[in-house]
Design an enzyme around this catalytic site. Structure first.
Site, short mmCIF file in Angstrom:
data_model
loop_
_atom_site.label_atom_id
_atom_site.label_comp_id
_atom_site.label_asym_id
_atom_site.label_seq_id
_atom_site.Cartn_x
_atom_site.Cartn_y
_atom_site.Cartn_z
N PRO A 101 3.11 -0.98 -1.95
CA PRO A 101 4.36 -0.90 -2.66
C PRO A 101 5.15 0.46 -2.60
CG PRO A 101 2.30 -1.72 -3.93
CD PRO A 101 1.96 -1.02 -2.43
N GLU A 102 6.47 0.35 -2.83
CA GLU A 102 7.24 1.29 -2.57
C GLU A 102 7.82 1.63 -3.76
OE1 GLU A 102 9.49 1.14 1.36
OE2 GLU A 102 8.08 -0.21 2.05
#
Ligand SMILES: [Zn+2]
Length: 271
Positions: free
Chosen positions: A2-3
């Site tokens: 996840p960014e």
């Protein structure tokens, strides 16, 4: 992993569920994921503390507590969600920590690969103090970006992934931003001309804002706090599109390795 947009989406999905709640019991099923504290100390110190705010900094989820701060990094496969006590969720198969709350519900941390990390500290800055600027904040100006770039001699793609240079960008949004800015990911940062650097600055903000608008990219593990998928993966221009035509010039998207990371780009219109 996840960014920024994925973590932001998780935080937005959880904020109303946890802010104002007090932890009544905490259990940890995978102690090595807790940094710097025994699982017993981590659990007992959290009990009685209230969540006063929930925010994101880079890829970190930051709980401001009535005393100190709880930070969670989802890494590869971490998921964070709220469920009623006794309610079973699919992600419970990889449950690593349960935070019981005073409304009878539970904040759950699930993590198949166990790379996620939990921190309980007196000041959040002990964990996130070294992060670079937040790319969507008003403080992150074009001038600031240009000044930071000018001092760097390495390739631009790994620099975008460096959390001390700029916080929150990972492989997906680096590839997408460089495509949008028409910059080859192997270019040396200090060789970017001012107009190219300006294009990149705006491209970074555009792809991150788009990522948030589409509630993140569910290419493999990432899910929103409610378990549903995001949809930014339906709007990729290069990421995981090797061999497919570039939507700008029609050439075939290539996949190469840059700084040990799989990198997708158009060799014709990214120069
Ligand atoms: Zn192209």
């Amino acid at each position: 992993m996840p960014e920024l947009p994925e973590v932001e989406t998780v935080v937005r999905g959880l904020r109303d569920e946890v802010v104002g709640r007090r932890f009544t019991h905490v259990s940890c099923h995978w102690p090595p994921q807790i940094v710097g504290l025994s699982p017993e100390a981590f659990a007992s110190r959290l009990v009685g503390r209230c969540v006063e705010a929930l925010n994101r900094r880079g890829k970190f989820i930051v709980f401001d507590l009535s005393e100190g701060a709880l930070l969670i990094h989802l890494k590869m496969t971490g998921r964070l969600y709220v469920a009623a006590r006794g309610e079973r969720e699919e992600a419970d198969r990889w449950l690593r920590a349960v935070f019981e709350m005073d409304d009878g519900r539970e904040l759950r941390f699930s993590d198949l690969r166990k790379f996620g990390r939990l921190y309980l500290v007196s000041q959040a800055s002990q964990v996130i103090g070294g992060l670079g600027p937040e790319p969507l904040s008003d403080d992150f100006t074009l001038d600031e970006f240009l000044a930071r770039l000018a001092r760097r001699r390495g390739m631009i793609k790994p620099l975008l992934l460096n959390q001390r240079f700029i916080a929150g960008i990972g492989n997906i949004y680096a590839d997408e931003a460089l495509w949008l800015a028409r910059i080859d990911p192997r270019r040396r940062a200090d060789t970017l001309k001012p107009h190219e650097a300006e294009r990149l600055y705006h491209a970074i903000r555009t792809v991150l804002e788009d990522g948030i608008r589409y509630e993140g990219a569910s290419v493999n593990w990432y899910r929103k706090a409610d378990g549903a998928t995001g949809s930014y993966q339906d709007h990729f221009n290069v990421y995981r599109r090797a061999g497919q035509p570039c939507s700008r010039c029609g050439a075939s998207i290539h996949k190469i390795r840059v700084g040990q990371r799989g990198t997708h780009f158009c060799p014709t219109c990214q120069v």
